[in-house]
Design a protein around this motif. Structure first.
Motif, mmCIF file in Angstrom:
data_model
loop_
_atom_site.group_PDB
_atom_site.id
_atom_site.type_symbol
_atom_site.label_atom_id
_atom_site.label_comp_id
_atom_site.label_asym_id
_atom_site.label_seq_id
_atom_site.Cartn_x
_atom_site.Cartn_y
_atom_site.Cartn_z
ATOM 1 N N UNK A 234 -62.208 7.842 29.296
ATOM 2 C CA UNK A 234 -62.272 8.906 30.303
ATOM 3 C C UNK A 234 -62.811 8.832 31.478
ATOM 4 N N UNK A 235 -62.263 9.179 32.325
ATOM 5 C CA UNK A 235 -63.213 9.104 33.847
ATOM 6 C C UNK A 235 -62.942 10.319 34.610
ATOM 7 N N UNK A 236 -63.701 10.408 35.440
ATOM 8 C CA UNK A 236 -63.800 11.752 36.442
ATOM 9 C C UNK A 236 -62.328 12.295 36.890
ATOM 10 N N UNK A 237 -62.156 13.409 36.921
ATOM 11 C CA UNK A 237 -60.775 13.819 37.615
ATOM 12 C C UNK A 237 -60.537 13.298 38.964
ATOM 13 N N UNK A 238 -59.409 12.647 38.998
ATOM 14 C CA UNK A 238 -59.054 12.343 40.554
ATOM 15 C C UNK A 238 -59.262 10.875 40.850
ATOM 16 N N UNK A 239 -60.078 10.101 39.889
ATOM 17 C CA UNK A 239 -60.410 8.573 39.931
ATOM 18 C C UNK A 239 -59.192 7.929 39.836
#
Length: 269
Positions: A234-239
């Motif tokens: 998982x990564x921050x939204x928009x990355x």
């Protein structure tokens, strides 16, 4: 009077033109800055901060004797970092739980989460995921000799233990609506509760349960799987740029055989 009006009008035009130029210049300066590039930001910092679990044997587990955090997720995170950044960036591990991993990601406390995290439609609304890096399935852990052999045996009066923030509780209620679900803060607490007789079974992904059974041979995984649990990073939204880099690294690890070496080191079903 006409000349004064003309002078004022001309002055107003110059003021508006200057403001417009200043506005355009500002957008050029701020738009597409280095701070918008997550990979550049990590490189400048010199470290990739990865959220992993400290209580999940075989995946992310902090050895109380050595203080070292080890497991499949840890090795995968380090291998991905090596592929993307080479030796320019060090990996810093930070503890997350099923409950805290999304808030910590959104707050910027970690750059990515590699923590037995199932890709679900609801989670995809708030974070971005990599491609699937491990396929798991939910199962049951019971004491050897238990009458519970599968989810069919989870009838009224039985107690099933799980952790907060995971999908496990909802999943087991769908297939065994009469059972009672008790949630704990983390897997070690839930396993301790099972061993002290506070529940009849513990449920989560089979991969995590294998680790518990390896820690205590008096317990075993039973009944096969009753869900499909594809794990994603998982990564921050928009990355988007970081997601693409992680997917590229994952593919390279799988194509080269390095992924299988890491998996076979930890996961022995």
């Amino acid at each position: 009077m006409g000349k004064v009006k003309k002078w004022l009008a001309t002055g107003l035009i110059f003021v508006l033109a200057a403001a417009l130029v200043a506005g355009c210049g500002k957008s050029k300066t701020t738009g597409g800055s280095a701070s918008d590039d997550p990979i550049k930001k990590i490189e400048d910092r010199g470290k990739l901060v990865v959220g992993v679990k400290y209580d999940t044997y075989l995946f992310g587990y902090k050895d109380p004797k050595t203080g070292k955090v080890e497991g499949f997720d840890v090795d995968i995170a380090k291998a991905i970092s090596k592929k993307i950044f080479g030796d320019k960036v060090k990996v810093e591990l930070k503890e997350v739980t099923s409950k805290t991993r999304i808030p910590m990601l959104q707050n910027g406390d970690v750059d990515m989460v590699v923590a037995t995290m199932t890709i679900t439609p609801d989670r995809k609304k708030v974070v971005d995921f990599s491609d699937v890096y491990f396929d798991a399935g939910q199962s049951l852990l019971v004491k050897k000799g238990s009458k519970i052999k599968s989810v069919k045996d989870l009838t009224k009066g039985t107690k099933v233990l799980t952790v907060k923030g995971a999908t496990s509780g909802d999943n087991v209620k769908k297939v065994a609506p009469d059972t009672t679900v008790l949630e704990y803060e983390n897997y070690q607490e839930a396993f301790t509760a099972l061993k002290s007789g506070k529940g009849d079974a513990l449920t989560t992904d089979n991969s995590i349960l294998y680790g518990m059974a390896a820690q205590d041979p008096n317990y075993q995984v039973v009944g096969g799987t009753f869900t499909n649990e594809p794990y994603g990073i998982a990564m921050k939204k928009g990355n988007t740029k970081l997601v693409k880099a992680v997917n590229k690294a994952l593919k390279e690890l799988k194509d080269s055989g390095e992924y299988d070496k890491i998996k076979n080191k930890w996961i022995k079903e």
